[in-house]
Enzyme design. Sequence first.
Site, short mmCIF file in Angstrom:
data_model
loop_
_atom_site.label_atom_id
_atom_site.label_comp_id
_atom_site.label_asym_id
_atom_site.label_seq_id
_atom_site.Cartn_x
_atom_site.Cartn_y
_atom_site.Cartn_z
N HIS A 118 13.81 28.28 54.66
CA HIS A 118 15.22 28.53 54.33
C HIS A 118 15.59 29.96 54.65
O HIS A 118 14.76 30.88 54.62
CB HIS A 118 15.54 28.18 52.87
CG HIS A 118 14.78 28.97 51.84
ND1 HIS A 118 15.21 30.18 51.37
CD2 HIS A 118 13.62 28.70 51.17
CE1 HIS A 118 14.35 30.63 50.44
NE2 HIS A 118 13.39 29.74 50.31
N ASP A 120 18.14 31.79 53.17
CA ASP A 120 18.69 32.63 52.12
C ASP A 120 17.60 33.28 51.27
O ASP A 120 16.47 32.81 51.20
CB ASP A 120 19.65 31.83 51.24
CG ASP A 120 19.00 30.63 50.58
OD1 ASP A 120 18.18 29.96 51.23
OD2 ASP A 120 19.31 30.35 49.40
N ASP A 153 9.44 34.92 50.59
CA ASP A 153 10.28 33.79 50.22
C ASP A 153 11.67 33.96 50.83
O ASP A 153 12.52 34.59 50.23
CB ASP A 153 10.36 33.70 48.70
CG ASP A 153 11.10 32.49 48.20
OD1 ASP A 153 11.39 31.59 49.02
OD2 ASP A 153 11.41 32.43 47.00
N GLU A 187 18.92 27.34 49.54
CA GLU A 187 17.79 26.85 48.74
C GLU A 187 17.71 27.54 47.38
O GLU A 187 17.36 26.91 46.37
CB GLU A 187 16.48 27.07 49.52
CG GLU A 187 15.26 26.38 48.89
CD GLU A 187 14.55 27.20 47.83
OE1 GLU A 187 13.70 26.62 47.09
OE2 GLU A 187 14.84 28.41 47.69
N ASP A 214 7.13 21.97 53.67
CA ASP A 214 8.00 23.04 53.21
C ASP A 214 7.16 24.09 52.49
O ASP A 214 5.95 23.95 52.31
CB ASP A 214 9.08 22.47 52.27
CG ASP A 214 10.26 23.40 52.07
OD1 ASP A 214 10.33 24.46 52.73
OD2 ASP A 214 11.15 23.08 51.25
N HIS A 448 10.55 37.00 44.45
CA HIS A 448 11.81 37.24 43.74
C HIS A 448 11.76 38.54 42.95
O HIS A 448 12.63 38.78 42.11
CB HIS A 448 12.15 36.09 42.78
CG HIS A 448 12.55 34.83 43.47
ND1 HIS A 448 13.16 33.79 42.80
CD2 HIS A 448 12.43 34.42 44.75
CE1 HIS A 448 13.39 32.80 43.65
NE2 HIS A 448 12.96 33.17 44.84
#
Length: 474
Positions: A118, A120, A153, A187, A214, A448
């Site tokens: 992904h 984003d 990520d 996502e 994924d 994150h």
Amino acid sequence: MKKTLKYLFSALLLLIVVLLFNTIRMSSKQVAPEPLEEVTIAQDIYQNLSKGLQYKTISYSEDAVPDSTAFFGFHRFLEETFPLVHQKMTLEKISTYSLLYTWPGSDPSKKPIILMSHQDVVPVDEPTLGDWEAGPFEGKITETEIIGRGTMDDKGTLIALLEAAEGLLEESFQPERTIFLAFGHDEEVGGPNGAAKIAEYLKAKGVHAAMTLDEGGFLAEDLVPGINTVAVVNLAEKGFASFKLIVETSGGHSSAPPKENTIGILAQAIVDLENNQRPYKLVKPIDYQFEYMGPELPFFQKVAFANPWLLKKPVLEALNAHTTTAPTIIDGGIKNNVIPTVAEATVNFRILPGETIASVQEHIKNTISDKIKVEPVGFLTNPSPVSSIDSDAYKILEKTIRSMFPNSVVVPGLLGGGTDSRYFYDISEDVYRFYPIRLNPNNRTRFHGIDEKISKANYKELVEFSYHLIKQFN
């Protein structure tokens, strides 16, 4: 007394015999690695990743409009950086920002595969900026690492996939089966307009893939006592649901508090939920972790994994094998001498396979006071189905991992978080979650988090793995 002791001793001896028998009988399920060809890696892969990280493709919320400048800029960067991909593959944009590349295969009888990532990333908490080694969107390259939001990520995987595809096209590689590269744009807020729409589009076209792969699995280093590296291939993911607890009363003055205070009622509900957690359960695919990890452990740990009927509780707790309960938001009150008329809290649950959003809501109602309203809020999804470990696709994936990382132990697992892949079960025989991001005690909080970064060595492995996986499937 002697007779009783004799019976107890016999029972203990029998128990020990059973424990040892089960332990000795447990054998390794690891497949033998095979030699892989050496891959020529372009010298500019780190610079390419660095440039990709500089586009602030941030997802803030489900309702926020994507930053078109950032996303379209990122798309132009991909076109310029991977010219053969854009010449030889068909690119379709779904919901304006999501990207679907189609690499046609030469054999239409072979089912396609879908490789996902992904675009984003999550926002950066402004007060933490000073704790970053470099700006989160600088894409700084050091002697050993690339620093920036998205390295782990998930732009690292996205750009690594395209690096591998570009390299294969430079070699005039032609896949036998069609390959879809599916890169959603939302996502981090559940994927409703990105991956979900890509899956709908492919379903309408009649696509049925052998496998979807994924993010969501990783190389766990020094995280499992007794095993240096565990390659976790997640076969399923927990469900996700949040519920708002709402207490409404007549309020009042703090000098004459009622018997039941608005905030007190809410606080008791939170305590009741935390004190009445959902039970730990040995369900699929968690049982596979006993079977695959157990044989590789030191003897005494192996005993526990070989005898889950007796010793499963501490292992299940370590694996977080239950529906978790986490209060995440609380709100109530406007002044320090006024008892509020309304107080609210949001509690998030990650739902174990076998349970559902409905069963969690029923659990909440059965646990807390009936004076409290319970309402689902935000994005909700039930646990995903559990993919097979007996399919050809899994065997190819497993063999590729073992061949690239022969010292790792490949273990099927369950993902506690969520990914875009949840939308692809209708169009894929099996859905797996794994890319070889190395996760260890030093970097696992960087997902994150502050100072997100990836080592050059690990990023090179991502490119090599993607290259080998595509070739192994063709």
